[in-house]
Enzyme design. Structure first.
Site, mmCIF file in Angstrom:
data_model
loop_
_atom_site.group_PDB
_atom_site.id
_atom_site.type_symbol
_atom_site.label_atom_id
_atom_site.label_comp_id
_atom_site.label_asym_id
_atom_site.label_seq_id
_atom_site.Cartn_x
_atom_site.Cartn_y
_atom_site.Cartn_z
ATOM 1 N N TYR A 103 18.066 31.462 -27.745
ATOM 2 C CA TYR A 103 19.241 31.674 -28.574
ATOM 3 C C TYR A 103 18.981 32.327 -29.928
ATOM 4 O O TYR A 103 19.897 32.528 -30.704
ATOM 5 C CB TYR A 103 19.957 30.334 -28.793
ATOM 6 C CG TYR A 103 20.473 29.734 -27.524
ATOM 7 C CD1 TYR A 103 21.595 30.272 -26.901
ATOM 8 C CD2 TYR A 103 19.845 28.659 -26.920
ATOM 9 C CE1 TYR A 103 22.082 29.739 -25.721
ATOM 10 C CE2 TYR A 103 20.319 28.120 -25.741
ATOM 11 C CZ TYR A 103 21.440 28.657 -25.144
ATOM 12 O OH TYR A 103 21.914 28.136 -23.984
ATOM 13 N N HIS B 241 28.689 35.495 -24.537
ATOM 14 C CA HIS B 241 27.584 34.537 -24.417
ATOM 15 C C HIS B 241 26.341 35.114 -25.089
ATOM 16 O O HIS B 241 26.092 36.312 -24.971
ATOM 17 C CB HIS B 241 27.250 34.230 -22.954
ATOM 18 C CG HIS B 241 28.370 33.599 -22.233
ATOM 19 N ND1 HIS B 241 28.743 32.294 -22.432
ATOM 20 C CD2 HIS B 241 29.255 34.097 -21.327
ATOM 21 C CE1 HIS B 241 29.782 32.011 -21.673
ATOM 22 N NE2 HIS B 241 30.120 33.083 -20.995
#
Lengths: 149, 149, 149, 149, 149, 149, 149, 149, 149, 149, 149, 149
Positions: free
Chosen positions: K24, K101
């Site tokens: 991430y 996303h």
């Protein structure tokens, strides 16, 4: 020798013209019978044309065709996908069997994708509407003649 | 008290002797009936032996057996694998039910692997050809006698 | 010639009478052996009755039966569903093989539904409890006699 | 105009009261018919109440309802899950169809989970036993009246 | 009364310390045995600690435990996922069974996800390495004591 | 240094020559051993050639090979597809493992498609009959030599 | 005693009238509440009508209903298909639970086919739009009264 | 340093003692809390014991534990099987996580078989009822101490 | 007669040495060709070595091999798993076909598990890297010679 | 106006007469072309008859047919089951498309069961061997004429 | 008119920078908000940026956006794959919805493969980390402007 | 240094504007190229824009891009879902790959749900029509610049 072709129709085909005309066309079962008789005449064959909503009637007629017919053209309607009994009856035949459908079941609902008639049939014609019956009867006659030679 | 055994046969068993002899043997339904009556006599039971191509006839006969028979021997043919209706009818019975098959469906086509008769049957005999009927009738008699004691 | 029938029993059958009596009955393995010997005597056959919890023992005994037995009756217990090795051993036999189960595995847990014994067996008898052994031994004798004729 | 409601019942419903009372209750088909007629009277509708074990009879009656009924209430029993033929027949109707089940098939055996009636029905009532017929007839009347306005 | 706990270990556990130390830790089977005996002593129980690569040995020992042990702690290794025979043997026991694994099989390869031991076990302890054996033995003792009260 | 190759054979390979010769050839296990020893001699390796029907024996031998062999050639027969225990034992090895099959399991029955040996093997040779053992032994020797350099 | 019926509504039902009117109709949640209160009055029951987008609120309200309500009518919206928590809460109730849906989820997207509410519900009413709430409330009252007798 | 253990409980655990006592035991959540505090005291740890029916609360508490706790013991109830959000929150933690269940979900309904908590947990304890909490807290303390060394 | 072996290579094999060296090794396609020619020379065979990224080229070359080659060694790369056309072309051949892969596809991604080449191949060699080509060419020569005798 | 029919043939059809004659007959592609031209002449249509082993060629020709042909008859061979690209190209056409197969793919290997051509075709003719091309061309002509009226 | 874009973030996104930085990135939610505001400023839009761990909050905010926003950019985190409620809420919107996303869920764990947001979104941007938010906001603005013209 | 971006387009994209305009918009491939060049100019990159219906051409171009391009933007059309070869080619690249689709394949037919391009791509942009190419080119440039720093 004159050919005899059994053209057997399963459940709900007596509602042709009424049932989802977008899929099945506007002609009735009577029209289909007339068209089929015309096609049979064109190949000099006699036609036995029947319809029933009973699974057992179709099994009986297939058994009868074993000794009386030169070929079978069959549109088993909804029983195409569920009837192991019909499958077993057709398997006994040694004459040609042509499976016919007005629409192409392979591209409709999932539960119409598997045919138990196909493994017992010589060939398959699907998706041409009523015109497919003419093709099926011509093909049945052609196969029956080949076999009798 | 004399036992009464219903021996019920499903679709296409009337074609025995004709249909795939390599799998089902050369005997006819008449032969099977004779053999079954002999087996019934051997266990001093009365035999009601029937065959139909109609799913509904089998359901009706199973319902009839509920009050008239001591046990049921059933070869449901193609309906074995598709008939929830037959399953439900058999479930109502409190007398013994013996499922019989000439061949072993568990090792044939995929669509013959699931039996809806089994969950409603006392026992299963499969793969012994016509001889399996004799075993089934003896077993049915044995179970019925146990129950009546 | 006297028949020799191998009756082979797999894992946990030595616990009969103890294990889930609601399913397997109250009789012990000794009772089952006595009943089986009685059935063998009834068909004038010699019985070799064995039980083991070891998969390899069953494979060995099946291989031994190839030259020493006229027929095999086998209840492979839990190995029925998992043993490819046992399947392969049974496949080599040319004598009759009868698969027997006390209960009907097809209607119990999912992991008991597939039998690797069935494709190598002549026939299947299931769900009749100990009485099924008598049927199995009679069937095995019958099949062995046919073959020797 | 008086409404006419066809209430069609499939295989084994003639055994109500006998069959698994824990699931289906103790009332008989006669009781169910009486209760249904009472419900129909309550909404000032005429009731045609029928039962058959034959798949083909249900198909025939659905076809008949097309021109003679204002609405159909149907409990197709075991055919709910296997009959493509019945599905096709119901699809032709333009009057309301209410699917009813005594128990809730969605929480019983796996093979009762898929309904071929539902995609052709206006609504579904399940799990209320005989009382569900009253709800179904009221709903059918309500839908038929809406449509006639 | 002194408790007797059977701690049974399946295939390849004799290689502990050698086999994938990242997953199974550096301790050997001897270390595991010592740790287990210490835990057993802590709850004043006698420990029978065994290991085998043979499926049948585990079945035999489980059967033996039925009459000789107060509880079973079992790490069936690779047989956890394939042995119906072991499942059946454990099902017979009426004493507590505690399933233990060094790692958590549920998050490893697909073929380790299904446990045939679990449906026959009182409880499950997984993923704590050798320390899990101490928890398992304490739990087994606790359950056995509850039962003997 | 002389190489030592363990050639391990699983269940039913002792029946070679007898079992389905169309698939497995006419040679016996003795022939296979002779051929393998010849191949080993060709690459100047010592051969340890064993066969067992017991899953646990194979696990034991694989564990033994860990310290005594330079490479393993393994045909696990039916255990190829079911033995998690064998898989785990092979995983511990740091020497080369060559999986060999007489036929190609990937194109036979469904239950032979998954190999639990493959994920623990350096390479796979299948479908060449007895000749595949020669290829496997040469490959094993080649890999072992690379590693020792 | 006066009945108290909890009518609980899940996520997005506050958008009724706005959301896909072709499926859900034009009425708003207020209309639905009014209609439900009218139906409750008709069976002389008190109605507690609530809506929330929060899964936990529904769980809380179901728990509250356990001691305060005579019956629950529940349309869990999107949580019907995903909430194990709601399933578990409903399972605790001993009062009647009626599952209601405006449309029939069984014939919409695949992810709406499985209901986790059904296994905890007495009955199911689906596909009748707002009118289904009236049926559901009448059914809930009927079941609650039966139970209190 | 004193350990702090977060013991987090998901939906419906506030109903303990009421909900399916055959599965979950008769103790209440208060009892479970008392037992857990006793266990925590036994390992000289401070316990934070919480319960919520809200998925988001559990996510929040897990995030809070990241900086405030030495270990987490979690029984996520119904969210165990559906909550990707909870899975993601647990994945962030670097402190030990012990998954605990009163019963063994792996042997209950199909929808309880997959755990999204397991891939983020150090270990799993299931099937021991309230006693499993004591094991879980001891294990959590043990793991936390190891890590702090 | 001199043997001619077609060694056909599918898409991306021209990138050998560049593509994931951990899996495919550091050698280039040129190296592979040289190694293959050496192996061919060792068995006194002529080698035709080709590579293409086009599915149709491989189909063409396989058809060409039908009349010009004694055997085919094929590494179809990504087309192994998707090309029904290649499968059909190989099926026509009556000369030996050896399938070769540098790595073992059976233990890589799911979409590499099914081979459409295998059902048309005599044997399979996988997982030995470039060295597998030598084994494949030797095997192909061996099989071709057997056939010509 | 004269009709122009494109008759497009996919991979391996150039091997007709050589490839599995039991399934595909003894005629060559030249024979098939002659038969097709005869059939085209019979319906006064011009025929463009092509074959390629390249998926992209078929896509190109289908795109070309969009502006140059009155109808397409297509036997896509192995690409029938795998080519999304061909599916997309056929979807663009507004002229009739007739799918033809020499055998019936629905009863052959599993990987031939799904057709990506069918959802873009007007109708399907399968299982009649070369004779099916005559039926297909007649059907294509018939459909094209209907459309032009 | 000034555009208002709702940028909604689901569970665990408040942990950005902490959670699996390899996947991430190292930026925090604050960084993401700053970057998003910059992007919004670049397209002259007002940004409402929110995050919650509660499924119901996201449903509420989506409902609020229906009347207050010009477009929605949504990263539903773990709820993407499980929330039918969120799916239903998004379906009601008539303004553009952009699904975003940080990583590409389609190539992560199986349980992240199905998106319930996608069928309700105009477009999807995945795998570009924080930079994907800039693309998403630009796309949302572009779509909103098109619509307002 | 100037960036070079390869924008590669698969089968049927040459029909843009003709093919299902409701899904793909009215612009042609020429328009798409112009728009893409404009976007490339905006980020000061050179654009190589190509289209082919041949799977092998795409594989060749991807291999070419390995040494000649700074980034690849790829819309593989129908090959997205079937080409393992393309997947393998993309895997070799070390430059950024951006997957782009005009519509969102994840919400269309089942056979478009799996992408073999995604596991080899940096990111994915889908559902924005032609405008998505602009986003893709900007993203590709951004990623390429990051990498060159």
């Amino acid at each position: 020798m004159t050919l005899t072709i059994y053209c057997l129709n399963g459940p709900n085909l007596n509602l042709l013209g009424t049932r989802e005309p977008a899929i099945y066309g506007k002609g009735t079962l009577e029209d289909l019978k007339a068209l089929s008789e015309q096609a049979a005449a064109g190949v000099k064959a006699q036609l036995v044309f029947r319809q029933s909503n009973q699974e057992g009637d179709l099994v009986d007629w297939v058994q009868e065709a074993r000794t009386k017919a030169s070929a079978v053209v069959i549109n088993a309607g909804g029983y195409t996908h569920t009837s192991v009994a019909l499958h077993d009856a057709l398997k006994v035949l040694t004459i040609p069997v042509v499976e016919v459908h007005l629409s192409n079941p392979g591209i409709r609902e999932e539960f119409r994708h598997k045919s138990l008639v196909s493994p017992a049939a010589s060939g398959l014609i699907a998706g041409f509407g009523a015109y497919g019956y003419r093709l099926a009867i011509e093909a049945a006659a052609q196969l029956a003649e080949q076999r009798s030679n």
